[in-house]
Design a protein around this motif. Structure first.
Motif, PDB file in Angstrom:
ATOM      1  N   ASN A  80       0.802  -1.220   0.000  1.00 33.02           N
ATOM      2  CA  ASN A  80       0.000   0.000   0.000  1.00 33.02           C
ATOM      3  C   ASN A  80       0.839   1.276   0.000  1.00 33.02           C
ATOM      4  O   ASN A  80       0.454   2.260  -0.626  1.00 33.02           O
ATOM      5  N   LEU A  81       1.957   1.283   0.689  1.00 32.30           N
ATOM      6  CA  LEU A  81       2.793   2.490   0.691  1.00 32.30           C
ATOM      7  C   LEU A  81       3.191   2.850  -0.740  1.00 32.30           C
ATOM      8  O   LEU A  81       3.069   4.002  -1.156  1.00 32.30           O
ATOM      9  N   HIS A  82       3.657   1.894  -1.504  1.00 28.44           N
ATOM     10  CA  HIS A  82       4.062   2.166  -2.881  1.00 28.44           C
ATOM     11  C   HIS A  82       2.872   2.574  -3.738  1.00 28.44           C
ATOM     12  O   HIS A  82       2.994   3.429  -4.624  1.00 28.44           O
ATOM     13  N   LYS A  83       1.705   1.979  -3.468  1.00 28.48           N
ATOM     14  CA  LYS A  83       0.503   2.292  -4.246  1.00 28.48           C
ATOM     15  C   LYS A  83       0.041   3.732  -4.024  1.00 28.48           C
ATOM     16  O   LYS A  83      -0.616   4.313  -4.890  1.00 28.48           O
ATOM     17  N   VAL A  84       0.366   4.315  -2.885  1.00 28.47           N
ATOM     18  CA  VAL A  84       0.030   5.709  -2.623  1.00 28.47           C
ATOM     19  C   VAL A  84       1.132   6.625  -3.158  1.00 28.47           C
ATOM     20  O   VAL A  84       0.855   7.645  -3.787  1.00 28.47           O
ATOM     21  N   LEU A  85       2.380   6.265  -2.914  1.00 21.50           N
ATOM     22  CA  LEU A  85       3.487   7.098  -3.394  1.00 21.50           C
ATOM     23  C   LEU A  85       3.480   7.230  -4.911  1.00 21.50           C
ATOM     24  O   LEU A  85       3.954   8.238  -5.446  1.00 21.50           O
ATOM     25  N   ALA A  86       2.940   6.244  -5.608  1.00 23.53           N
ATOM     26  CA  ALA A  86       2.937   6.258  -7.071  1.00 23.53           C
ATOM     27  C   ALA A  86       2.133   7.416  -7.662  1.00 23.53           C
ATOM     28  O   ALA A  86       2.235   7.688  -8.859  1.00 23.53           O
ATOM     29  N   HIS A  87       1.378   8.132  -6.850  1.00 25.25           N
ATOM     30  CA  HIS A  87       0.673   9.321  -7.342  1.00 25.25           C
ATOM     31  C   HIS A  87       1.660  10.380  -7.847  1.00 25.25           C
ATOM     32  O   HIS A  87       1.273  11.229  -8.656  1.00 25.25           O
ATOM     33  N   ASN A  88       2.888  10.326  -7.365  1.00 27.42           N
ATOM     34  CA  ASN A  88       3.943  11.222  -7.854  1.00 27.42           C
ATOM     35  C   ASN A  88       5.165  10.358  -8.142  1.00 27.42           C
ATOM     36  O   ASN A  88       5.989  10.116  -7.253  1.00 27.42           O
ATOM     37  N   PRO A  89       5.284   9.858  -9.366  1.00 25.40           N
ATOM     38  CA  PRO A  89       6.368   8.924  -9.681  1.00 25.40           C
ATOM     39  C   PRO A  89       7.766   9.453  -9.366  1.00 25.40           C
ATOM     40  O   PRO A  89       8.599   8.694  -8.871  1.00 25.40           O
ATOM     41  N   ALA A  90       8.029  10.721  -9.630  1.00 29.05           N
ATOM     42  CA  ALA A  90       9.369  11.261  -9.346  1.00 29.05           C
ATOM     43  C   ALA A  90       9.643  11.232  -7.846  1.00 29.05           C
ATOM     44  O   ALA A  90      10.732  10.842  -7.406  1.00 29.05           O
ATOM     45  N   ALA A  91       8.664  11.627  -7.054  1.00 29.90           N
ATOM     46  CA  ALA A  91       8.834  11.605  -5.599  1.00 29.90           C
ATOM     47  C   ALA A  91       8.960  10.164  -5.100  1.00 29.90           C
ATOM     48  O   ALA A  91       9.764   9.887  -4.204  1.00 29.90           O
ATOM     49  N   ALA A  92       8.178   9.260  -5.661  1.00 37.52           N
ATOM     50  CA  ALA A  92       8.251   7.851  -5.258  1.00 37.52           C
ATOM     51  C   ALA A  92       9.640   7.289  -5.515  1.00 37.52           C
ATOM     52  O   ALA A  92      10.193   6.568  -4.682  1.00 37.52           O
ATOM     53  N   ARG A  93      10.223   7.632  -6.664  1.00 37.57           N
ATOM     54  CA  ARG A  93      11.571   7.142  -6.972  1.00 37.57           C
ATOM     55  C   ARG A  93      12.606   7.728  -6.014  1.00 37.57           C
ATOM     56  O   ARG A  93      13.501   7.017  -5.558  1.00 37.57           O
ATOM     57  N   ALA A  94      12.484   9.004  -5.710  1.00 38.98           N
ATOM     58  CA  ALA A  94      13.424   9.642  -4.785  1.00 38.98           C
ATOM     59  C   ALA A  94      13.306   9.017  -3.394  1.00 38.98           C
ATOM     60  O   ALA A  94      14.313   8.693  -2.757  1.00 38.98           O
ATOM     61  N   PHE A  95      12.084   8.855  -2.944  1.00 43.86           N
ATOM     62  CA  PHE A  95      11.817   8.255  -1.644  1.00 43.86           C
ATOM     63  C   PHE A  95      12.394   6.842  -1.582  1.00 43.86           C
ATOM     64  O   PHE A  95      13.052   6.455  -0.618  1.00 43.86           O
ATOM     65  N   SER A  96      12.159   6.096  -2.634  1.00 43.90           N
ATOM     66  CA  SER A  96      12.607   4.707  -2.698  1.00 43.90           C
ATOM     67  C   SER A  96      14.126   4.579  -2.747  1.00 43.90           C
ATOM     68  O   SER A  96      14.680   3.594  -2.272  1.00 43.90           O
ATOM     69  N   GLY A  97      14.800   5.572  -3.297  1.00 42.84           N
ATOM     70  CA  GLY A  97      16.252   5.484  -3.452  1.00 42.84           C
ATOM     71  C   GLY A  97      16.978   5.270  -2.135  1.00 42.84           C
ATOM     72  O   GLY A  97      17.797   4.347  -2.009  1.00 42.84           O
ATOM     73  N   LEU A  98      16.685   6.099  -1.151  1.00 41.55           N
ATOM     74  CA  LEU A  98      17.342   5.939   0.144  1.00 41.55           C
ATOM     75  C   LEU A  98      16.858   4.672   0.833  1.00 41.55           C
ATOM     76  O   LEU A  98      17.651   3.946   1.442  1.00 41.55           O
ATOM     77  N   GLY A  99      15.587   4.371   0.705  1.00 40.75           N
ATOM     78  CA  GLY A  99      15.065   3.133   1.292  1.00 40.75           C
ATOM     79  C   GLY A  99      15.765   1.903   0.740  1.00 40.75           C
ATOM     80  O   GLY A  99      16.101   0.975   1.482  1.00 40.75           O
ATOM     81  N   GLN A 100      15.992   1.888  -0.556  1.00 43.72           N
ATOM     82  CA  GLN A 100      16.677   0.749  -1.178  1.00 43.72           C
ATOM     83  C   GLN A 100      18.124   0.656  -0.709  1.00 43.72           C
ATOM     84  O   GLN A 100      18.635  -0.445  -0.478  1.00 43.72           O
ATOM     85  N   TYR A 101      18.786   1.792  -0.576  1.00 42.18           N
ATOM     86  CA  TYR A 101      20.159   1.769  -0.057  1.00 42.18           C
ATOM     87  C   TYR A 101      20.171   1.179   1.356  1.00 42.18           C
ATOM     88  O   TYR A 101      20.980   0.302   1.673  1.00 42.18           O
ATOM     89  N   LEU A 102      19.273   1.655   2.198  1.00 42.55           N
ATOM     90  CA  LEU A 102      19.257   1.182   3.585  1.00 42.55           C
ATOM     91  C   LEU A 102      18.929  -0.305   3.667  1.00 42.55           C
ATOM     92  O   LEU A 102      19.432  -1.003   4.543  1.00 42.55           O
ATOM     93  N   ARG A 103      18.119  -0.813   2.758  1.00 39.72           N
ATOM     94  CA  ARG A 103      17.751  -2.227   2.785  1.00 39.72           C
ATOM     95  C   ARG A 103      18.839  -3.098   2.179  1.00 39.72           C
ATOM     96  O   ARG A 103      19.123  -4.175   2.671  1.00 39.72           O
ATOM     97  N   HIS A 104      19.483  -2.625   1.095  1.00 35.74           N
ATOM     98  CA  HIS A 104      20.364  -3.518   0.334  1.00 35.74           C
ATOM     99  C   HIS A 104      21.818  -3.074   0.249  1.00 35.74           C
ATOM    100  O   HIS A 104      22.658  -3.856  -0.181  1.00 35.74           O
ATOM    101  N   GLY A 105      22.135  -1.843   0.637  1.00 36.07           N
ATOM    102  CA  GLY A 105      23.490  -1.356   0.442  1.00 36.07           C
ATOM    103  C   GLY A 105      24.202  -0.910   1.696  1.00 36.07           C
ATOM    104  O   GLY A 105      25.407  -0.630   1.671  1.00 36.07           O
ATOM    105  N   THR A 106      23.506  -0.858   2.784  1.00 34.72           N
ATOM    106  CA  THR A 106      24.074  -0.350   4.024  1.00 34.72           C
ATOM    107  C   THR A 106      25.227  -1.224   4.529  1.00 34.72           C
ATOM    108  O   THR A 106      25.233  -2.436   4.333  1.00 34.72           O
TER     109      THR A 106
END
Length: 183
Positions: free
Chosen positions: A25-51
């Protein structure tokens, strides 16, 4: 009910459908603004997979923020994710005890990470003494990852609350097992 409708892949232009690779659901709401969703996801992905931070410690920090915020979505999702990264029921029980100001059997570094996450949540940031103690145990990249994890998930819980994102049925059992306190 969320304050914006949950979008499906079919609601998005083809170039944005990858935003819903995870059907949550979080992604389904963030998708209302694709650019913001990608920016938001960028740090989240780093913290999950690159930290550089140990994944169990990362998940404990995230869970601590979710617990402090009384965020059903964050808490339920990261109880499940935490299990995937080595968090145990004993760790969760200890986090709850530490949140009440009780001492737990957690190792000192885990207790310190939880304290840092509580301080970051309470604001304005991790206290100087806690930061100095973390710096004694963690190298600068891992120390930075503790700070970024706590701060980012403080933002995540605020986004979830502001948008009133609902917990998916598949995550509800984690709330039943570990219900959030009622203040």
């Amino acid at each position: 009910m969320a304050r914006l409708p949950y979008l499906e892949k079919s609601d998005l232009a083809p170039e944005h459908q990858s935003l819903l690779a995870r059907d949550i659901n979080l992604h389904k709401v963030l998708a209302h603004n694709p650019a913001a969703a990608r920016a938001f996801s960028g740090l989240g992905q780093y913290l999950r997979h690159g930290t550089a931070l140990d994944p169990r410690l990362r998940e404990l920090a995230i869970l601590q923020v979710g617990w402090m915020a009384r965020s059903p979505y964050e808490w339920s999702h990261h109880v499940k994710i935490g299990y995937d990264f080595g968090v145990t029921d004993a760790d969760i029980d200890a986090l709850i005890a530490e949140s009440r100001g009780e001492t737990s059997a957690l190792e000192p570094l885990a207790r310190l990470v939880l304290r840092a996450a509580r301080e970051a949540y309470a604001g304005p940031g991790i206290a100087p003494g806690t930061f100095a103690e973390l710096a004694q145990s963690l190298d600068p990249p891992r120390l930075m990852d503790v700070v970024l994890t706590a701060a980012f998930y403080c933002a995540v819980v605020r986004v979830l609350a502001s948008l009133e994102v609902d917990v998916e049925d598949s995550y509800r059992p984690y709330l039943e097992k570990y219900p959030l306190p009622r203040d």
